[in-house]
Design an enzyme around this catalytic site. Structure first.
Site, PDB file in Angstrom:
ATOM      1  N   ASP A  41       0.643  -1.443   0.255  1.00 35.31           N
ATOM      2  CA  ASP A  41       0.401   0.346   0.253  1.00 35.31           C
ATOM      3  C   ASP A  41       0.637   1.300  -0.088  1.00 35.31           C
ATOM      4  O   ASP A  41       2.298   1.722   0.930  1.00 35.31           O
ATOM      5  CB  ASP A  41      -0.894  -0.632   1.520  1.00 35.31           C
ATOM      6  CG  ASP A  41      -2.113   1.232   1.417  1.00 35.31           C
ATOM      7  OD1 ASP A  41      -1.923   1.908   1.002  1.00 35.31           O
ATOM      8  OD2 ASP A  41      -2.977   0.711   1.352  1.00 35.31           O
ATOM      9  N   THR A  77      -6.835   3.908  -1.286  1.00 39.39           N
ATOM     10  CA  THR A  77      -7.137   2.801  -1.568  1.00 39.39           C
ATOM     11  C   THR A  77      -8.051   1.556  -1.532  1.00 39.39           C
ATOM     12  O   THR A  77      -7.799   1.333  -2.604  1.00 39.39           O
ATOM     13  CB  THR A  77      -6.916   2.412   0.280  1.00 39.39           C
ATOM     14  OG1 THR A  77      -5.358   3.084   0.678  1.00 39.39           O
ATOM     15  CG2 THR A  77      -6.353   0.729   0.974  1.00 39.39           C
ATOM     16  N   ASP A 242      -1.102   0.621  -4.937  1.00 37.00           N
ATOM     17  CA  ASP A 242      -2.728   1.114  -5.390  1.00 37.00           C
ATOM     18  C   ASP A 242      -2.245   2.793  -5.649  1.00 37.00           C
ATOM     19  O   ASP A 242      -3.458   2.696  -6.566  1.00 37.00           O
ATOM     20  CB  ASP A 242      -3.364   0.789  -4.028  1.00 37.00           C
ATOM     21  CG  ASP A 242      -2.797   1.739  -3.032  1.00 37.00           C
ATOM     22  OD1 ASP A 242      -1.614   1.781  -2.724  1.00 37.00           O
ATOM     23  OD2 ASP A 242      -3.895   1.558  -1.944  1.00 37.00           O
ATOM     24  N   HIS A 243      -1.484   3.264  -4.658  1.00 36.60           N
ATOM     25  CA  HIS A 243      -1.042   4.807  -5.423  1.00 36.60           C
ATOM     26  C   HIS A 243       0.110   5.556  -4.459  1.00 36.60           C
ATOM     27  O   HIS A 243       0.567   4.422  -3.997  1.00 36.60           O
ATOM     28  CB  HIS A 243      -2.077   5.340  -3.889  1.00 36.60           C
ATOM     29  CG  HIS A 243      -2.010   5.254  -2.576  1.00 36.60           C
ATOM     30  ND1 HIS A 243      -1.767   5.970  -2.274  1.00 36.60           N
ATOM     31  CD2 HIS A 243      -3.672   4.969  -2.254  1.00 36.60           C
ATOM     32  CE1 HIS A 243      -2.070   5.438  -1.072  1.00 36.60           C
ATOM     33  NE2 HIS A 243      -3.215   4.253  -0.911  1.00 36.60           N
TER      34      HIS A 243
HETATM   35 ZN   LIG Z   1      -3.676   2.700  -0.434  1.00 39.99          ZN
END
Ligand SMILES: [Zn+2]
Length: 460
Positions: A41, A77, A242-243
């Protein structure tokens, strides 16, 4: 003429056959090599440039590296993890943000209250399709994978618990992947470096170096575990995120209470993308917000740019506020986090990366960028299942595959053949016309006059 015609047919056939995929194409059922999808993440793409990752570099040195993924808006997320496994933009899969409100049912969603299938049912994640195709799928903490989606509960999954270690999550997955009726698709989620990015901010290089080194150690652990269980080199592994993350500051606050009366609207989500429902006077709320801050864009739902793929959903609220990069929207008070994400998905700081290893991938292949929604059709191809309707494109990603003819040499040969086809086709056509017109009314007197000469003037 006959020789030219034959050459035409031969070359066209050659060109057509060289443009076709040489492997099993995108048909389903051909390849059942298992796939492990891993998300760290908040792994911002340019961490790869500024820090060292010996294990990760070992992982992609003989596989694939995509330097940047263009992810989906909002760069949060849940929306992005659901896009990765559905190939859909947020407005299509319905997980628009970390906090949502549905006006028809008056239901509320948050990342702590996410288990109602209502929020997820609009899309079918890849693990459901995998099991419907007769294979088994598994997940360790991937957002949404512990929810009953479209009447399907994943047997091999965990209820979300941040205290379960990476090693335990991975251990369960590799065990399930080596059982008798082995799992064909497994998804693994890990909370770092997102957690530290929020806490310290990405510009705190000391803390980020420490946590990114730990993340790299986990990649080392992953490779070791796959080696021990005999899966390394036999399964396809994708590591992505995700980012990204950007630095926030107490000096970059947008305070809503300074602009609009707190009791005139309902706040569904706050920063950096705020979702607002005006309660009484819509025009006044919108007007006050519009003039609130030069670093905050204010949209009525219908005026949201199409490129965000965000407005075509009933859960998109009437007014959406989008903070500029690094700015934080608060009602009042102080800065909640030193690092944040969720901003416009064209910002490089919001982009994650992707790396892959396994028999399907072209060894040592690198790409500058890719759309995150393209990962879904690629994964369906890898597992050999038909994709659901999606916003991605297999054509855009097929060159990452070892069996596809996409090398520079193949492209150069294709270009030369293409030019030859065009020249030969013209030659064929001219000769055909000449032969037809020998006994005609001679509309092309010049052609007749030049018959024994070079045809070049006709090409002018
Ligand atoms: Zn995230």
């Amino acid at each position: 003429m006959q020789t030219s015609g034959l050459l035409c047919v031969l070359l066209i056939w050659t060109r057509l056959s060289s443009s076709l995929p040489s492997g099993n194409g995108s048909e389903s059922g051909g390849d059942t090599t298992p796939l492990l999808l891993v998300s760290f993440d908040g792994f911002r793409a340019d961490y790869l440039k500024h820090y060292t990752f010996p294990n990760l570099e070992k992982f992609f040195s003989s596989g694939l590296l995509v330097h940047e993924l263009t992810n989906v808006f909002t760069t949060k997320t849940f929306p992005n993890h659901y896009s990765l496994v559905t190939g859909l933009y947020a407005e299509s899969h319905g997980i628009l943000a970390s906090m949502m409100y549905d006006p028809a049912t008056k239901k509320n969603f948050s990342i702590q209250n996410d288990s109602d299938p209502f929020w997820w049912n609009r899309a079918k994640p890849i693990w459901v399709s995998v099991e419907e195709a007769g294979y088994r799928a598994a997940s360790a903490m991937w957002p949404g994978s512990d929810v009953n989606i479209q009447n399907h509960t994943l047997e091999y999954s965990f209820r979300y618990n941040s205290r379960v270690s990476f090693s335990e999550r991975l251990g369960n997955l590799t065990q399930w992947m080596t059982e008798n009726r082995a799992v064909k698709f497994a998804a693994l989620y890990w909370e770092e470096p997102d957690r530290s990015g929020h806490l310290y901010g990405p510009e705190n290089t000391k803390e980020m170096r420490r946590v990114l080194s730990e993340v790299d150690d986990l990649v080392g652990l992953l490779m070791e575990q796959l080696n021990t269980t005999g899966l390394w080199g036999k399964i396809n592994v994708i590591i992505t995120s995700d980012h990204g993350m950007t630095q926030c500051s107490e000096d970059r606050l947008i305070v809503l209470d300074k602009c609009v009366s707190p009791d005139s609207y309902r706040l569904v989500d706050l920063t950096p993308v705020a979702a607002i429902i005006p309660l009484k006077d819509n025009v006044t709320v919108y007007t006050n917000l519009s003039g609130c801050h030069s670093h905050m864009k204010v949209y009525l739902k219908d005026t949201l740019p199409d490129r965000l793929h965000y407005k075509n959903n009933e859960r998109t609220q009437p007014i959406i506020l989008v903070a500029d990069e690094g700015w934080t929207i608060v009602k009042h008070g102080s800065l909640p986090r030193l690092g944040d994400h969720g901003y416009d998905n064209t910002l490089p700081s919001m982009h994650p990366f992707l790396a892959a290893h396994g028999p399907a991938f072209r060894p040592g292949y690198t790409m500058l960028s890719l759309n995150s929604v393209d990962l879904y059709p690629l994964m369906c191809h890898l597992i050999g299942i038909p994709p659901m309707p999606n916003n991605g494109s297999f054509a855009r990603v097929r060159c990452v595959l070892a069996h596809e003819q996409c090398s520079e040499l193949a492209l150069a040969v294709g270009a030369v053949i293409g030019v030859l086809i065009i020249l030969t086709t013209f030659t064929c056509l001219f000769r055909l016309m000449k032969n037809r017109d020998v006994s005609s009314a001679r509309p092309f007197a010049r052609l007749e006059l030049d018959e024994d000469d070079d045809d070049e003037p006709l090409l002018e």
